[in-house]
Design an enzyme around this catalytic site. Structure first.
Site, short mmCIF file in Angstrom:
data_model
loop_
_atom_site.label_atom_id
_atom_site.label_comp_id
_atom_site.label_asym_id
_atom_site.label_seq_id
_atom_site.Cartn_x
_atom_site.Cartn_y
_atom_site.Cartn_z
N ASP A 1 0.90 -1.26 -0.06
CA ASP A 1 0.00 -0.27 -0.19
C ASP A 1 0.85 1.26 0.03
OD1 ASP A 1 -2.26 1.64 0.35
OD2 ASP A 1 -1.83 1.80 2.57
N SER A 2 0.28 2.48 -0.19
CA SER A 2 0.95 3.60 -0.32
C SER A 2 1.53 3.94 1.27
CB SER A 2 0.15 4.90 -0.55
OG SER A 2 -0.73 4.76 0.36
N CYS B 1 -10.79 3.40 0.35
CA CYS B 1 -9.32 3.95 0.66
C CYS B 1 -9.12 2.81 1.86
CB CYS B 1 -8.94 5.28 0.94
SG CYS B 1 -7.41 5.45 1.62
N THR C 1 -5.80 3.35 -4.58
CA THR C 1 -5.12 4.22 -5.39
C THR C 1 -4.33 3.60 -6.42
OG1 THR C 1 -5.59 5.97 -3.70
CG2 THR C 1 -4.30 6.73 -5.52
N CYS D 1 -4.08 -1.20 -2.07
CA CYS D 1 -4.23 0.41 -2.29
C CYS D 1 -5.15 0.55 -3.25
CB CYS D 1 -2.92 1.11 -2.33
SG CYS D 1 -2.91 2.70 -2.74
N GLU E 1 -1.80 7.46 8.98
CA GLU E 1 -0.50 7.47 8.95
C GLU E 1 0.27 7.73 10.37
OE1 GLU E 1 1.81 6.19 6.61
OE2 GLU E 1 0.02 5.28 5.72
N HIS F 1 -6.95 2.98 4.15
CA HIS F 1 -6.56 3.62 5.26
C HIS F 1 -7.99 3.71 6.24
CE1 HIS F 1 -2.80 4.61 3.43
NE2 HIS F 1 -2.50 5.21 5.01
#
Ligand code: DGL
Length: 274
Positions: A14-15, A187, A79, A77, A155, A189
């Protein structure tokens, strides 16, 4: 390329730390598989970056996972999926399973005929999301709500801070006002903010997180390819980050729910892959 052994790890990326919400679903579904998780937190968020950047980072991390001997790759992810999946699948020799916003199931569930999709700007501006909206938005009003700032909160493992709540209230208000009864967490997150989302939207509305569906799809793909792990005992989970060394271990431990050590990675540049 020689195909990896059945006991080789599954690579998940993932990012940043959001993909841990997918990793926990994979761990629950596949307790005997070794898992290798890469958080690209040094470059997060992807959501405000251009497509070329996201394609390059996705390719660099997938290349790293191949070098580490992974037998399959999970793009945890949204995105990266909607921006980069076609290019990634075109060159990657491994099975690739990817998460995307759950617009199709939400369109099937809604009673009010209005669904809200929370995701990053890049995700919502993508051709893949436009395609999903065209395919499943005939009789359903699909409200696309970008959520800048939310990835950054997760994050930092700020899962119930006043700042996280204020952002969510701002993003959910127009969806509730328009009568949305189904909210898609588009998303990876955002599932970490689910208790806050639930508080804000109340007990009746449906929240959709496709992580378990992705884990089941991964299990099905491995089974079909006779690539499921053969070992009988519970397996290892390794965590790596492009921002290791700062407070990555404490953030990942907080989200994972037990103390873990996060190792650093240096993903090689895209030009070296092939
Ligand atoms: N977890 C990523 C997703 O699912 C967040 C992308 C970002 O870093 O902006 O889209």
């Amino acid at each position: 390329m020689k195909m990896p052994a059945a006991d080789a790890p599954i690579g998940v990326f993932d990012s940043g730390v959001g993909g841990l919400s997918v990793l926990r679903a994979i761990r629950a579904e596949l307790p005997n598989e070794d898992l290798l998780y890469v958080a690209d937190s040094g470059y997060a968020p992807y959501g405000d970056r251009d497509a070329g950047f996201i394609e390059d980072r996705s390719a660099a991390i997938a290349g790293f996972l191949i070098d580490e001997g992974a037998k399959a790759i999970v793009v945890a992810c949204n995105t990266a999926t909607v921006v980069a999946i076609e290019k990634l699948r075109a060159w990657c020799p491994l099975p690739v399973v990817a998460i995307e916003p759950a617009i199709k199931p939400a369109a099937g569930i809604t009673q009010s005929g209005v669904i809200g999709v929370l995701a990053t700007r890049q995700t919502l501006a993508s051709a893949n999301v436009a395609r999903l909206c065209a395919a499943y938005g005939q009789d359903v009003n699909i409200l696309l709500q970008p959520c800048p700032g939310l990835v950054e909160q997760v994050e930092k493992a700020e899962l119930d801070s006043p700042a996280s709540r204020a952002l969510l209230e701002t993003y959910l208000a127009p969806l509730l006002a328009a009568g949305a009864d189904t909210i898609v967490l588009g998303c990876t997150h955002y599932p970490f903010l689910l208790p806050l989302v639930r508080e804000i939207i109340g007990p009746e509305r449906v929240i959709i997180d496709p992580a378990t569906a992705v884990a089941k799809e991964l299990a099905r793909r491995l089974g079909n390819q006779r690539a499921s792990a053969l070992r009988p005992e519970p397996a290892r989970t390794r965590f790596l980050s492009s921002a290791a060394g700062s407070n990555a271990s404490s953030v990942v431990s907080a989200l994972w729910g037990s103390p873990v050590l996060v190792e650093p990675i240096q993903a090689r540049p895209i030009a070296a892959i092939g």
